[in-house]
Design a protein around this motif. Structure first.
Motif, PDB file in Angstrom:
ATOM      1  N   ALA A  27      12.821  47.743   2.368  1.00  0.00           N
ATOM      2  CA  ALA A  27      12.597  49.036   3.024  1.00  0.00           C
ATOM      3  C   ALA A  27      11.210  49.577   2.699  1.00  0.00           C
ATOM      4  O   ALA A  27      10.532  50.153   3.569  1.00  0.00           O
ATOM      5  N   LEU A  28      10.757  49.380   1.472  1.00  0.00           N
ATOM      6  CA  LEU A  28       9.417  49.824   1.095  1.00  0.00           C
ATOM      7  C   LEU A  28       8.338  48.948   1.724  1.00  0.00           C
ATOM      8  O   LEU A  28       7.303  49.440   2.170  1.00  0.00           O
ATOM      9  N   LEU A  29       8.581  47.644   1.754  1.00  0.00           N
ATOM     10  CA  LEU A  29       7.592  46.723   2.333  1.00  0.00           C
ATOM     11  C   LEU A  29       7.408  46.953   3.835  1.00  0.00           C
ATOM     12  O   LEU A  29       6.356  46.611   4.387  1.00  0.00           O
ATOM     13  N   ARG A  30       8.400  47.513   4.488  1.00  0.00           N
ATOM     14  CA  ARG A  30       8.306  47.761   5.924  1.00  0.00           C
ATOM     15  C   ARG A  30       7.485  48.997   6.272  1.00  0.00           C
ATOM     16  O   ARG A  30       7.240  49.263   7.454  1.00  0.00           O
ATOM     17  N   HIS A  31       7.050  49.756   5.259  1.00  0.00           N
ATOM     18  CA  HIS A  31       6.291  50.986   5.519  1.00  0.00           C
ATOM     19  C   HIS A  31       4.964  50.995   4.765  1.00  0.00           C
ATOM     20  O   HIS A  31       4.629  51.989   4.108  1.00  0.00           O
ATOM     21  N   PRO A  32       4.169  49.930   4.856  1.00  0.00           N
ATOM     22  CA  PRO A  32       2.911  49.906   4.091  1.00  0.00           C
ATOM     23  C   PRO A  32       1.900  50.939   4.563  1.00  0.00           C
ATOM     24  O   PRO A  32       1.037  51.358   3.789  1.00  0.00           O
ATOM     25  N   GLU A  33       2.012  51.357   5.830  1.00  0.00           N
ATOM     26  CA  GLU A  33       1.041  52.329   6.346  1.00  0.00           C
ATOM     27  C   GLU A  33       1.216  53.708   5.708  1.00  0.00           C
ATOM     28  O   GLU A  33       0.329  54.565   5.821  1.00  0.00           O
ATOM     29  N   TYR A  34       2.341  53.930   5.012  1.00  0.00           N
ATOM     30  CA  TYR A  34       2.594  55.222   4.387  1.00  0.00           C
ATOM     31  C   TYR A  34       2.405  55.203   2.868  1.00  0.00           C
ATOM     32  O   TYR A  34       2.588  56.235   2.220  1.00  0.00           O
ATOM     33  N   TRP A  35       2.083  54.037   2.314  1.00  0.00           N
ATOM     34  CA  TRP A  35       1.855  53.973   0.865  1.00  0.00           C
ATOM     35  C   TRP A  35       0.611  54.807   0.520  1.00  0.00           C
ATOM     36  O   TRP A  35      -0.431  54.672   1.144  1.00  0.00           O
ATOM     37  N   ILE A  36       0.735  55.624  -0.492  1.00  0.00           N
ATOM     38  CA  ILE A  36      -0.401  56.428  -0.913  1.00  0.00           C
ATOM     39  C   ILE A  36      -0.598  56.392  -2.431  1.00  0.00           C
ATOM     40  O   ILE A  36      -1.716  56.393  -2.924  1.00  0.00           O
ATOM     41  N   TYR A  37       0.515  56.373  -3.183  1.00  0.00           N
ATOM     42  CA  TYR A  37       0.456  56.301  -4.644  1.00  0.00           C
ATOM     43  C   TYR A  37       1.375  55.190  -5.137  1.00  0.00           C
ATOM     44  O   TYR A  37       2.354  54.835  -4.469  1.00  0.00           O
ATOM     45  N   ALA A  38       1.080  54.653  -6.319  1.00  0.00           N
ATOM     46  CA  ALA A  38       1.955  53.646  -6.919  1.00  0.00           C
ATOM     47  C   ALA A  38       1.615  53.486  -8.392  1.00  0.00           C
ATOM     48  O   ALA A  38       0.533  53.864  -8.856  1.00  0.00           O
ATOM     49  N   GLY A  39       2.558  52.906  -9.125  1.00  0.00           N
ATOM     50  CA  GLY A  39       2.348  52.608 -10.536  1.00  0.00           C
ATOM     51  C   GLY A  39       3.422  51.647 -11.016  1.00  0.00           C
ATOM     52  O   GLY A  39       4.549  51.651 -10.504  1.00  0.00           O
ATOM     53  N   SER A  40       3.082  50.803 -11.975  1.00  0.00           N
ATOM     54  CA  SER A  40       4.047  49.833 -12.500  1.00  0.00           C
ATOM     55  C   SER A  40       3.876  49.675 -14.004  1.00  0.00           C
ATOM     56  O   SER A  40       2.762  49.773 -14.530  1.00  0.00           O
ATOM     57  N   THR A  41       4.992  49.436 -14.682  1.00  0.00           N
ATOM     58  CA  THR A  41       4.988  49.109 -16.098  1.00  0.00           C
ATOM     59  C   THR A  41       6.077  48.076 -16.352  1.00  0.00           C
ATOM     60  O   THR A  41       7.120  48.077 -15.686  1.00  0.00           O
ATOM     61  N   VAL A  42       5.827  47.181 -17.308  1.00  0.00           N
ATOM     62  CA  VAL A  42       6.829  46.209 -17.745  1.00  0.00           C
ATOM     63  C   VAL A  42       6.773  46.138 -19.263  1.00  0.00           C
ATOM     64  O   VAL A  42       5.697  45.984 -19.841  1.00  0.00           O
ATOM     65  N   GLN A  43       7.931  46.250 -19.884  1.00  0.00           N
ATOM     66  CA  GLN A  43       8.014  46.151 -21.335  1.00  0.00           C
ATOM     67  C   GLN A  43       8.959  45.019 -21.701  1.00  0.00           C
ATOM     68  O   GLN A  43      10.060  44.923 -21.155  1.00  0.00           O
ATOM     69  N   ALA A  67       3.823  43.253  -6.209  1.00  0.00           N
ATOM     70  CA  ALA A  67       4.803  43.755  -7.176  1.00  0.00           C
ATOM     71  C   ALA A  67       6.176  43.918  -6.525  1.00  0.00           C
ATOM     72  O   ALA A  67       7.203  43.569  -7.120  1.00  0.00           O
ATOM     73  N   LEU A  68       6.210  44.450  -5.308  1.00  0.00           N
ATOM     74  CA  LEU A  68       7.482  44.612  -4.600  1.00  0.00           C
ATOM     75  C   LEU A  68       8.134  43.264  -4.315  1.00  0.00           C
ATOM     76  O   LEU A  68       9.355  43.107  -4.455  1.00  0.00           O
ATOM     77  N   GLN A  69       7.341  42.288  -3.922  1.00  0.00           N
ATOM     78  CA  GLN A  69       7.886  40.966  -3.634  1.00  0.00           C
ATOM     79  C   GLN A  69       8.433  40.302  -4.888  1.00  0.00           C
ATOM     80  O   GLN A  69       9.501  39.672  -4.862  1.00  0.00           O
ATOM     81  N   GLN A  70       7.714  40.427  -5.999  1.00  0.00           N
ATOM     82  CA  GLN A  70       8.182  39.825  -7.248  1.00  0.00           C
ATOM     83  C   GLN A  70       9.454  40.507  -7.739  1.00  0.00           C
ATOM     84  O   GLN A  70      10.387  39.840  -8.202  1.00  0.00           O
TER      85      GLN A  70
END
Length: 322
Positions: free
Chosen positions: A177-193, A279-282
């Motif tokens: 659902a997120l990958l289908r709306h790339p034109e609306y992406w504006i902010y993002a962040g990721s962390t892995v511990q 990141a979304l695909q992984q």
């Protein structure tokens, strides 16, 4: 003397006034940001992960087939005498040849065992306390992506969150659902511990509580197959100054994905839309046999409502422009 004191105190008074203004603005924004309700889909547990193990053949008493252990003749097990049935230990060159064969077989078994242990370590297994990855991926979208709210609502209403298979499907559908709306992406962040199993649940819960505390309430949730939805009247009552109708710029929807997974899960640092797509695909590719726990959170949950830029700035300060 009076002028001297005033000149000394003047900078301190200005500094105190500035600090007071910042605190007032921060609390004012934080109070408004809490007016937004959110949605939640989740489940799973941090039980010891299942893994296939090798079971040694059962040993039987002598005379009943394969015997018990190395050494004891053909009838008593695969032992030294089995390797030397003809040559014997004192047969000169024949005996030496048999010893060399035995050493080669023993070396092969030892190396195979070591490789097996190495493969398990690379997957994050370590006896009873394996390595667990706790990942968080957040995406801020322009409010025009109103279809995303509808997609997540539908996923929540039909999802099976009582099994890892169902949770893996939720993760795939949410990332799609997120990958289908790339034109609306504006902010993002990721962390892995990376942490051990014994500490993974508390780490996961800490992140989850921090995100849930940003909602005024959960107006739609499906957790461990318990579906709860606020009445339309309650949802309307929860609207506040932080919410605005989705018809202007500077208004957003924020989606958070929390994943607890066996082994090492690596996500790229999100600095661009390409990083976010990767990141979304992984994250969507995590299989059900590795997935331990999942939480999908989004705010606002009600269609047609959005967060203001002030809300995003105060509640999600770690997000970067993509």
């Amino acid at each position: 003397m009076h002028k001297v004191l005033r000149s000394i105190m003047k900078p301190w008074v200005k500094a105190l006034m500035a600090i007071g203004l910042v605190i007032a603005l921060s609390f004012g924004h934080a109070g408004g940001a809490l007016a937004a309700g959110g949605g939640r889909i989740g489940g799973g547990s941090f039980r010891a992960p299942s893994r296939s193990t090798y079971s040694a053949p059962r040993s039987y008493a002598p005379g009943g087939g394969y015997g018990g252990g190395y050494g004891g003749g053909y009838g008593g097990g695969f032992g030294l005498p089995f390797l030397f049935p003809v040559f014997g230990l004192g047969g000169g060159a024949g005996g030496l040849f048999s010893i060399l064969i035995f050493l080669a077989v023993a070396n092969f078994l030892v190396q195979s065992f070591r490789r097996s242990r190495s493969d398990d370590d690379s997957l994050g297994y370590s006896a009873e306390n394996p390595t667990i990855s706790v990942a968080k991926l957040q995406v801020g979208l322009l409010a025009e992506a109103r279809e995303l709210q509808s997609d997540l609502n539908k996923i929540a209403q039909k999802a099976d969150t009582s099994s890892t298979t169902g949770l893996a499907e939720v993760l795939q559908e949410s990332t799609l659902a997120l990958l289908r709306h790339p034109e609306y992406w504006i902010y993002a962040g990721s962390t892995v511990q990376q942490t051990r199993l014994e500490a993974a649940e508390s780490q996961f819960n800490r992140l989850l509580i921090a995100e849930r505390s940003k909602f005024s309430g959960e107006t739609l949730s499906n957790v461990n197959n318990q579906l709860k939805q606020a009445s339309s009247g309650l949802a309307v009552a929860e609207k506040g100054g932080a919410l605005a109708q989705a018809d202007g710029p500077g208004e957003y929807i924020v989606v958070t994905l929390l994943v607890g997974s066996q082994g090492k899960l690596e996500l790229p640092k999100v600095n661009s839309s390409d990083d976010l797509r990767q990141a979304l695909q992984q994250l969507g590719g995590v299989s059900s046999d590795r997935l331990l726990a999942l939480e999908v959170l989004w705010t606002p949950q009600a269609e047609g409502e959005v967060l203001t830029s002030d809300d995003v700035l105060v509640q999600y300060p770690d997000l970067k422009l993509v």
